[in-house]
Every structure is written in structure tokens, then in C-alpha cells.
Design a protein around this motif. Sequence first.
Motif, PDB file in Angstrom:
ATOM      1  N   UNK A   1       0.841  -1.203   0.000  1.00  0.00           N
ATOM      2  CA  UNK A   1       0.000   0.000   0.000  1.00  0.00           C
ATOM      3  C   UNK A   1       0.877   1.254   0.000  1.00  0.00           C
ATOM      4  N   UNK A   2       0.528   2.204  -0.818  1.00  0.00           N
ATOM      5  CA  UNK A   2       1.291   3.439  -0.879  1.00  0.00           C
ATOM      6  C   UNK A   2       2.472   3.352  -1.820  1.00  0.00           C
ATOM      7  N   UNK A   3       2.665   2.222  -2.474  1.00  0.00           N
ATOM      8  CA  UNK A   3       3.748   2.085  -3.442  1.00  0.00           C
ATOM      9  C   UNK A   3       4.903   1.265  -2.906  1.00  0.00           C
ATOM     10  N   UNK A   4       5.835   1.021  -3.763  1.00  0.00           N
ATOM     11  CA  UNK A   4       6.996   0.218  -3.395  1.00  0.00           C
ATOM     12  C   UNK A   4       7.196  -0.910  -4.375  1.00  0.00           C
ATOM     13  N   UNK A   5       8.131  -1.757  -4.060  1.00  0.00           N
ATOM     14  CA  UNK A   5       8.503  -2.851  -4.943  1.00  0.00           C
ATOM     15  C   UNK A   5       7.466  -3.970  -4.900  1.00  0.00           C
ATOM     16  N   UNK A   6       7.052  -4.418  -6.072  1.00  0.00           N
ATOM     17  CA  UNK A   6       6.101  -5.520  -6.170  1.00  0.00           C
ATOM     18  C   UNK A   6       6.775  -6.835  -5.808  1.00  0.00           C
ATOM     19  N   UNK A   7       5.960  -7.791  -5.388  1.00  0.00           N
ATOM     20  CA  UNK A   7       6.457  -9.143  -5.169  1.00  0.00           C
ATOM     21  C   UNK A   7       5.445 -10.128  -5.714  1.00  0.00           C
ATOM     22  N   UNK A   8       5.945 -11.330  -6.012  1.00  0.00           N
ATOM     23  CA  UNK A   8       5.101 -12.397  -6.542  1.00  0.00           C
ATOM     24  C   UNK A   8       4.652 -13.308  -5.412  1.00  0.00           C
ATOM     25  N   UNK A   9       3.414 -13.749  -5.502  1.00  0.00           N
ATOM     26  CA  UNK A   9       2.844 -14.604  -4.472  1.00  0.00           C
ATOM     27  C   UNK A   9       2.039 -15.709  -5.150  1.00  0.00           C
ATOM     28  N   UNK A  10       2.221 -16.965  -4.719  1.00  0.00           N
ATOM     29  CA  UNK A  10       1.385 -18.019  -5.284  1.00  0.00           C
ATOM     30  C   UNK A  10      -0.086 -17.771  -4.938  1.00  0.00           C
ATOM     31  N   UNK A  11      -0.987 -18.035  -5.863  1.00  0.00           N
ATOM     32  CA  UNK A  11      -2.412 -17.749  -5.619  1.00  0.00           C
ATOM     33  C   UNK A  11      -2.974 -18.426  -4.374  1.00  0.00           C
TER      34      UNK A  11
ATOM     35  N   UNK B   1      -7.647  -3.784   7.630  1.00  0.00           N
ATOM     36  CA  UNK B   1      -6.384  -3.714   6.895  1.00  0.00           C
ATOM     37  C   UNK B   1      -6.555  -2.975   5.579  1.00  0.00           C
ATOM     38  N   UNK B   2      -7.676  -3.210   4.919  1.00  0.00           N
ATOM     39  CA  UNK B   2      -7.934  -2.511   3.664  1.00  0.00           C
ATOM     40  C   UNK B   2      -8.075  -1.010   3.901  1.00  0.00           C
ATOM     41  N   UNK B   3      -8.756  -0.631   4.956  1.00  0.00           N
ATOM     42  CA  UNK B   3      -8.900   0.798   5.268  1.00  0.00           C
ATOM     43  C   UNK B   3      -7.550   1.437   5.573  1.00  0.00           C
ATOM     44  N   UNK B   4      -6.704   0.754   6.338  1.00  0.00           N
ATOM     45  CA  UNK B   4      -5.356   1.272   6.617  1.00  0.00           C
ATOM     46  C   UNK B   4      -4.570   1.467   5.325  1.00  0.00           C
ATOM     47  N   UNK B   5      -4.670   0.500   4.428  1.00  0.00           N
ATOM     48  CA  UNK B   5      -3.953   0.577   3.155  1.00  0.00           C
ATOM     49  C   UNK B   5      -4.446   1.763   2.334  1.00  0.00           C
ATOM     50  N   UNK B   6      -5.747   1.965   2.304  1.00  0.00           N
ATOM     51  CA  UNK B   6      -6.299   3.088   1.536  1.00  0.00           C
ATOM     52  C   UNK B   6      -5.874   4.435   2.134  1.00  0.00           C
ATOM     53  N   UNK B   7      -5.816   4.527   3.450  1.00  0.00           N
ATOM     54  CA  UNK B   7      -5.369   5.766   4.102  1.00  0.00           C
ATOM     55  C   UNK B   7      -3.905   6.035   3.753  1.00  0.00           C
ATOM     56  N   UNK B   8      -3.073   5.002   3.782  1.00  0.00           N
ATOM     57  CA  UNK B   8      -1.657   5.170   3.411  1.00  0.00           C
ATOM     58  C   UNK B   8      -1.539   5.712   1.987  1.00  0.00           C
TER      59      UNK B   8
END
Length: 67
Positions: free
Chosen positions: A31-41, A51-58
Motif C-alpha cells: 500500500x502506498x507504493x513500493x517494490x512488487x512481489x510475486x505470491x502463489x495464488x 487492513x484494507x482501510x489502513x492501506x487506503x489511508x496510506x
Amino acid sequence: MNTGAYVIDVRDGRVGQVMGREGGYVQLRPPGGGREWDCPPEAVEPAPVAEELRARVRLVNREGRLP
């Protein structure tokens, strides 16, 4: 998971925003940018509402600091 959704990488608890899929992996960005990472589905779960609200505020705070 839909692009733009906030999820948790259950391997380490990091919250990320789904950016797309590549080579069988889900690409996540902090959230808020940075380096992407890969995650198995199978290691991706929807983020709890708090957590989603915190991410949106960031993200909003970061955008407010840009020139």
C-alpha cells in the motif's frame, strides 16, 4: 483476486494490492507504493476490512505529499 483488491500474503502477513498475474503468480504491491512481489495464488487471502482501510489511508496520505 481482482486487480486493485487488497489482500494478505499469508506466508508472511504482508498486505498488498493486486496488480495482476504473471507466470502463475499474483503480483502484489505494498500500500502506498513500493517494490512488487510475486505470491502463489494459494497463499493469497482477502484482507480484513480494517487492513484494507489502513492501506487506503496510506495511499491517500502518500498522494497528498506528492508535488
